[in-house]
Scaffold this motif. Sequence first.
Motif, PDB file in Angstrom:
ATOM      1  N   ALA A 387       0.708  -1.401   0.100  1.00 17.88           N
ATOM      2  CA  ALA A 387      -0.112   0.227   0.013  1.00 17.88           C
ATOM      3  C   ALA A 387       0.545   1.693   0.158  1.00 17.88           C
ATOM      4  N   GLU A 388       0.186   2.443   0.066  1.00 19.87           N
ATOM      5  CA  GLU A 388       1.082   3.794  -0.603  1.00 19.87           C
ATOM      6  C   GLU A 388      -0.135   4.391  -0.131  1.00 19.87           C
ATOM      7  N   CYS A 389       0.475   5.801   1.355  1.00 20.42           N
ATOM      8  CA  CYS A 389      -0.471   6.915   1.377  1.00 20.42           C
ATOM      9  C   CYS A 389      -0.552   8.196   0.033  1.00 20.42           C
ATOM     10  N   VAL A 390      -1.415   8.861  -0.050  1.00 17.21           N
ATOM     11  CA  VAL A 390      -1.804   9.372  -0.879  1.00 17.21           C
ATOM     12  C   VAL A 390      -1.851  10.844  -0.997  1.00 17.21           C
ATOM     13  N   SER A 391      -2.068  11.848  -1.263  1.00  9.63           N
ATOM     14  CA  SER A 391      -3.389  12.780  -0.584  1.00  9.63           C
ATOM     15  C   SER A 391      -4.182  13.129  -1.727  1.00  9.63           C
ATOM     16  N   LEU A 392      -5.518  12.999  -1.193  1.00 11.03           N
ATOM     17  CA  LEU A 392      -6.685  13.371  -2.302  1.00 11.03           C
ATOM     18  C   LEU A 392      -7.400  14.787  -2.334  1.00 11.03           C
ATOM     19  N   ASP A 393      -8.002  14.788  -2.556  1.00 11.32           N
ATOM     20  CA  ASP A 393      -9.149  16.233  -2.524  1.00 11.32           C
ATOM     21  C   ASP A 393      -8.910  16.950  -1.144  1.00 11.32           C
ATOM     22  N   GLY A 394      -8.628  18.284  -0.889  1.00 13.57           N
ATOM     23  CA  GLY A 394      -9.562  18.957   0.442  1.00 13.57           C
ATOM     24  C   GLY A 394      -8.201  18.609   1.212  1.00 13.57           C
ATOM     25  N   ASN A 395      -9.192  18.617   2.785  1.00 11.18           N
ATOM     26  CA  ASN A 395      -8.279  17.225   3.921  1.00 11.18           C
ATOM     27  C   ASN A 395      -8.711  16.111   4.054  1.00 11.18           C
ATOM     28  N   ARG A 396      -8.107  15.467   2.134  1.00  7.45           N
ATOM     29  CA  ARG A 396      -8.580  14.295   2.656  1.00  7.45           C
ATOM     30  C   ARG A 396      -7.125  13.412   2.660  1.00  7.45           C
ATOM     31  N   ILE A 397      -6.760  12.597   2.969  1.00  7.96           N
ATOM     32  CA  ILE A 397      -5.798  11.145   2.190  1.00  7.96           C
ATOM     33  C   ILE A 397      -6.165   9.813   2.168  1.00  7.96           C
ATOM     34  N   ALA A 398      -5.347   8.982   1.658  1.00  8.18           N
ATOM     35  CA  ALA A 398      -5.942   7.644   1.539  1.00  8.18           C
ATOM     36  C   ALA A 398      -4.972   6.830   1.919  1.00  8.18           C
ATOM     37  N   LEU A 399      -4.991   6.074   2.223  1.00 10.77           N
ATOM     38  CA  LEU A 399      -4.243   3.966   1.977  1.00 10.77           C
ATOM     39  C   LEU A 399      -4.939   3.540   1.050  1.00 10.77           C
ATOM     40  N   GLU A 400      -3.505   3.924   0.022  1.00 11.10           N
ATOM     41  CA  GLU A 400      -4.502   2.321  -1.218  1.00 11.10           C
ATOM     42  C   GLU A 400      -3.366   1.533  -1.411  1.00 11.10           C
ATOM     43  N   GLY A 401      -4.730   0.069  -1.602  1.00 13.21           N
ATOM     44  CA  GLY A 401      -3.254  -0.595  -1.376  1.00 13.21           C
ATOM     45  C   GLY A 401      -4.110  -2.028  -2.138  1.00 13.21           C
ATOM     46  N   ARG A 402      -3.792  -3.063  -2.496  1.00 14.00           N
ATOM     47  CA  ARG A 402      -4.152  -4.505  -2.709  1.00 14.00           C
ATOM     48  C   ARG A 402      -2.609  -5.252  -2.724  1.00 14.00           C
ATOM     49  N   ILE A 403      -3.530  -6.113  -1.485  1.00 13.76           N
ATOM     50  CA  ILE A 403      -2.774  -7.672  -0.858  1.00 13.76           C
ATOM     51  C   ILE A 403      -2.504  -8.520  -1.657  1.00 13.76           C
ATOM     52  N   ASN A 404      -0.988  -8.430  -1.719  1.00 15.19           N
ATOM     53  CA  ASN A 404       0.002  -8.933  -2.986  1.00 15.19           C
ATOM     54  C   ASN A 404      -0.243 -10.881  -2.981  1.00 15.19           C
ATOM     55  N   CYS A 405      -0.940 -11.649  -3.772  1.00  9.91           N
ATOM     56  CA  CYS A 405      -1.715 -12.907  -3.683  1.00  9.91           C
ATOM     57  C   CYS A 405      -1.455 -13.818  -4.711  1.00  9.91           C
ATOM     58  N   PRO A 406      -0.976 -14.057  -5.037  1.00  9.81           N
ATOM     59  CA  PRO A 406      -0.837 -14.462  -6.986  1.00  9.81           C
ATOM     60  C   PRO A 406      -1.198 -15.814  -6.484  1.00  9.81           C
ATOM     61  N   HIS A 407      -2.212 -16.253  -8.079  1.00 12.55           N
ATOM     62  CA  HIS A 407      -2.589 -17.188  -7.891  1.00 12.55           C
ATOM     63  C   HIS A 407      -1.944 -18.111  -8.282  1.00 12.55           C
ATOM     64  N   HIS A 408      -2.381 -19.778  -7.447  1.00 16.10           N
ATOM     65  CA  HIS A 408      -2.058 -21.095  -7.069  1.00 16.10           C
ATOM     66  C   HIS A 408      -1.311 -21.362  -8.777  1.00 16.10           C
ATOM     67  N   GLU A 409      -2.146 -21.097 -10.075  1.00 18.04           N
ATOM     68  CA  GLU A 409      -1.731 -21.413 -11.235  1.00 18.04           C
ATOM     69  C   GLU A 409      -1.637 -20.150 -11.936  1.00 18.04           C
ATOM     70  N   THR A 410      -2.201 -19.011 -12.217  1.00 22.87           N
ATOM     71  CA  THR A 410      -1.756 -18.435 -13.209  1.00 22.87           C
ATOM     72  C   THR A 410      -1.254 -17.198 -12.312  1.00 22.87           C
ATOM     73  N   GLY A 411      -0.549 -17.236 -11.805  1.00 21.99           N
ATOM     74  CA  GLY A 411      -0.048 -15.672 -11.235  1.00 21.99           C
ATOM     75  C   GLY A 411      -0.293 -14.873 -11.287  1.00 21.99           C
ATOM     76  N   GLU A 412      -1.588 -14.313 -11.431  1.00 26.32           N
ATOM     77  CA  GLU A 412      -2.331 -13.115 -11.123  1.00 26.32           C
ATOM     78  C   GLU A 412      -2.885 -12.700  -9.588  1.00 26.32           C
ATOM     79  N   ASN A 413      -2.700 -11.045  -9.356  1.00 24.49           N
ATOM     80  CA  ASN A 413      -2.682 -10.715  -7.829  1.00 24.49           C
ATOM     81  C   ASN A 413      -4.024 -11.370  -7.502  1.00 24.49           C
ATOM     82  N   MET A 414      -4.562 -12.023  -6.833  1.00 28.62           N
ATOM     83  CA  MET A 414      -5.995 -12.154  -6.508  1.00 28.62           C
ATOM     84  C   MET A 414      -6.368 -11.505  -4.994  1.00 28.62           C
ATOM     85  N   GLY A 415      -5.497 -10.882  -4.915  1.00 30.58           N
ATOM     86  CA  GLY A 415      -5.754 -10.342  -3.504  1.00 30.58           C
ATOM     87  C   GLY A 415      -6.758  -9.344  -2.959  1.00 30.58           C
TER      88      GLY A 415
END
Length: 978
Positions: A387-415
Motif C-alpha cells: 500500500a501507499e498513502c496519497v493526498s486526495l482532494d481537500g483535507n483528505r488522504i488515503a491509504l490505497e493498496g492491494r494484498i499481494n497474493c498470486p494465483h496458485h496456477e496463473t500467477g495473477e494477483n488475487m489479493g
Amino acid sequence: MKPFVSPIVCGILAAVWAVGACGAASEAEESGWSSLRVPGLWEKAGGDAWAGYDGFAWYRCFVRVPEDWQGRPLALELGTVDDCDETFFNGTRVGATGTMPPDYAGQSGAVRRYTVAPEFVRPGAWNLIAVRVYDGGGDGGMTGAGHTLRCGTERIGLKGNWQFRTGDDAAWARWPVDPGSKKGRDMAEESSKGFESIPGAEGVVFAGQAAAPEGRTSLWYRKPAEEWTDALPVGNGRLGAMVFGRIRPERIQLNEETIWDGYERDTTNPAALEALPEVRRLLFEGENQAAVDLAGEKMMGNPERVKSYQSLGDLTLLLPKPDKVNGYRRALDLATGIASTEYAAGGVRFEREVFSSAPDQVIVMRLTADKPGSVDVRATLEREQDAECVSLDGNRIALEGRINCPHHETGENMGLAFTCHLLALPTGGSVANADGTLDIRGADEVILLLAAASSYRGTDPDAACRAWLDAAAGKSYAQLREAHVADHRALFERVDLDLGTSDAEGLPTDERLELMQAGGVDPGLVARYFQYGRYLLMGSSRPGDLPANLQGLWNEHMNAPWNSDYHTNINLQMNYWPAEVANLAECHLPLIDYMDSLVASGQRTATVHYGCRGWVVHHLSDLFGFTTPADGVWGIWPVGAAWLCQHAYEHYLFTGDDAFLAERAYPLMKGGALFMLDFLVEDPQGRLVTNPSHSPENRFRMADGTVSMFTYAATMDLMIVHDLFTNCIEASEILRTDEAFRGELKEALARLAPLQISPKDGRLQEWIEDYEEPEPGHRHMSHLFGLHPGRQITLRGTPELAAAARKSLEYRLSHGGGHTGWSRAWIISFWARFEDAGKAYENVLALLRKATLPNLFDTHPPFQIDGNFGGTAGIAEMLLQSHAGAIHLLPALPDAWATGHATGLCARGGFEVDMAWAGGRLASGTIRSASARPCRVRSATPLAVLENGQPVPIEHPEPEVIAFQAAAGAAYELAPAP
C-alpha cells in the motif's frame, strides 16, 4: 503503486567504512542502503524492488543506550526472522538462530531473543545493531512483534524504518565510521528518524498524578502505551483501532475485518475418499503410524494452509513534543466505548478522544486544547507492505493498496483491494495536504474521520469510504458522539456486575493488575474484566459483520500468530460462550452467519473427502470458506461443524425464537448431523464410532510404547456427536418435523460407543482405549466437553461420570494443565459446573495473575482473545447456570464475592435474571420471562415468588428447586422464603 523504499538521506554517501571502528569504504557501498519497515517482509514491501529475492540481506539500525544502563546486560528482542539470522551489536556477534548456508536450516517461527554483554555496549551514546538474514524461499524479512532493546524493566522500541540492503559483506556488521565522531552521531540520528520514536532518545518527563476517571467502568493508565498489548481497543464490529495515547508520535493501529491474505479456491483432495477405508482399517487394527503416513499423504487439503488476517495499517499523528507533561491520563470507558488521552504541557491542557462508531461506520477522533490555536498535528497513514498513502482532494488522504497474493496456477494477483480514507475537519488554523500527509497548524480543535473498506463483499472500497465520510462529515462531533454512545450503551448497560471493592479501587489498571499478580485480591478488577469481555465481543462481532477471530478484530501483524484465523477445535467457539448469558445475543449472530457461509464449501468437502451428506468443517477456517484438513494430520478432525452447530441451538435456547430455530438453526444442525450419521462406522465391537479421530492436539502412548495422535472414537468426538444428535432430536420435536430423521438419530445414539471410566484410576478416559498420556498436563481438556460446554455430564444427572470427569481435571491440573490463557479460562467453567466455588475462584485469580496483559488482553502467549471471552463466560457460570433444566442461582459463589449484585444475566428458556446477595446468600432477585413457559429455579436459599407484590403458586419438584408457570413479558420477584 510505489514500493515502500526510500533512500537514506544523510551524510552516509561520504562515509568511510571501518575495520573495527575505522577504515575506508566506497560511496557506492554506502549508497546501497535503502529504508525498510520493521516488522515486515522484503518481498511484500511493495512494488518489484525485492519481489522474488531469496538469499542474503542485511538490516541495520542505530540506538542510543541510556547512561544509566552502564554495566548491565541488555536483552535484544527481534520478533521472528524469515528464515535464519546472525545478529551483531557494535560489530560483535551476540546471537544466531537457524543455520546459514552451506548447511542452511531456517527457523522462521522462532522468536529471537539475544543477550548483549555490558562490554559490547556504548552507554550514553549511539550503538549499532546489524542483522544478517538468509531467506531460502518465501518472503524474507524481520517479522512478528516485540522488537525492543531491554534493560531490566526499561525498554527501547525498535519498530520503524531500518537500513536494508541485499547481498552479503561481513563489514556491514560494523560501524562504517568512527561512532564517536560527529559524522557517526549525525548518521545514527538521521537514520533513526524513520522510527516511531528515535530509539534511545530522551523521553518526555511525566509529572503530577492524574486522578482516576469517575465511575467503575474504565481501564486507565498514567503513562502511554509502549507495546501494542499496552494499547486500548475500540471497535464497531467491523472497524477497529488500538489507541496508544502517546505524546509524540501518537500511533493508532487500524483493522478492518476483511483484510485477509488469500482468495477463494477449491482445496478439496479427491484422493482422500479413496484412502479413507484403508486409513480406517489401519486404525482399527492398531497400525497407527501407517495410518498417519497414508492420511498425511492422501487426506489433507490442497493446499493444507490458510493465510493470515492482516493489519490495515497505522494512523500516525505527529504532535509537538513537550519536555514535560503534567497530569497525564489515558483511559478507555467501557460504558461509552471512548478511548481518551489528556495531559497538560506548556500551560495548555490537551485532550484526545477516539471511538469507532457503528451507526456511522467510521472511526472518529477529536483533538482539543483549552487555549485557542494550540492544536498542531501532522497526520499520515502507513502500512508496511502492499500500500501507499496519497493526498486526495481537500483535507483528505488515503491509504490505497492491494494484498499481494498470486494465483496458485496463473500467477495473477488475487489479493483483496482495500482503501482507508482520512478526512480532517479543523476549527481555525491552516491545513496543508501533500504527499499523503495532512499538516494542520494553529487549530482550536481538529476532528479526524476515518473510513476503511475492502473489495471482499464486491463493493468499490474507495466509493464506500467516500460515502461513509461524506455522511459523517455532515454531522457535528456532538452528533456523532451522541449516536455512538447511545448505540454502545444500548448493549453494554444491559448487564451490571458488582463483586465488591478493595483498597486498589482508585489505582490505574496496570497497577491493580500488578498487585493481583503479586498475590493481592481485587474483586472490582474481576468485575471490570468481566465487563471488558463483553466490551470486546461488542467491538468485534456485530450483526452483519464477520465473527470474532483469534484476536477478535485487533491485530498488528501481516502474518499473525496462528494467522489470527478461525480455529474451530475450541477457540472460535469459546469466543461466543459469553454471548447469550451476558445478554449480547445479537453479537452471536455473526457466528451463525459465518456458519451459513461455510455450508457450500463444507458440503463439497463432505462429499469429496468422505462420501457423506451434510457439511463438515475441520479444525480451522478463514475468510474464504476453507473447510478441508489443514496444517498436518492432526487437522483431520471432521467434527468442527458439529461443534459449531451447538451455538445455533444455544441461541435458540436462550432466546426462544421459534422462527430462528426453524429457518436458521435447524437446517445447520441437520446438515451437521447428516454428515455425522454418514461418517460414523462400526468398530470391531459393533459400536458406532468416528474414524479417523483426534482428541485435539493431544497424544497418547500405545501398548507397544509408540506415541500417536491419530485414533478412532476419541471421547470428545463421541460427546460432540451426542450433543448434536440430542439437540437435533429436541429441535425436530419442537418444530414437529422430520420424524423419520429423528428416529435415525435416536437409533444412532443408542449404538454410539459409550463414555468410559478408567478401571485403573477412575478418571474419564480421553480415548477409546485406556492409554497413558505422554503430556499429562496438556493444555486441551477435550474429553471434558460433555461437562462444559456440553450438558451430557451433570452433577445430579450423571454423578459417576461427573466424579470421573473431576478426577481427570484434577489430574490434568496436578501436572501443570491450564498454562495457556484460554485453557485457564475453560477451567473456571469446569469448576463452576462442579459447583466448587473455591476452585473456580482460584482459577479466576490464576487467569488474571498469569495470563493477562496490561491492557487486560488475554495471552496464550502471545495474545489470543478467546481467554477474555472464556473468562467472562466462566465468571457468569459461577453466578448463573441453566444447562441442567433449571435456573441455578449462585451455583459457585466464592467467599471473596460474599456481597454483590448482578443484573441482566440471561438463562436458557428466554429468561433474564437480576440477583443481589449478602453474606454469600441470595438476598433478592427478579426473573423476567420473554414467553409463556414453565420456570424452574434452583437455589440454596429457600425462595418465595411474587408478581406485582402477590404470591405466585410454586411447586417443589426436588430439593432446592421451585417451579412455577411464567407468563410472557412478566417479571417475578424472588425473596428468601419466610
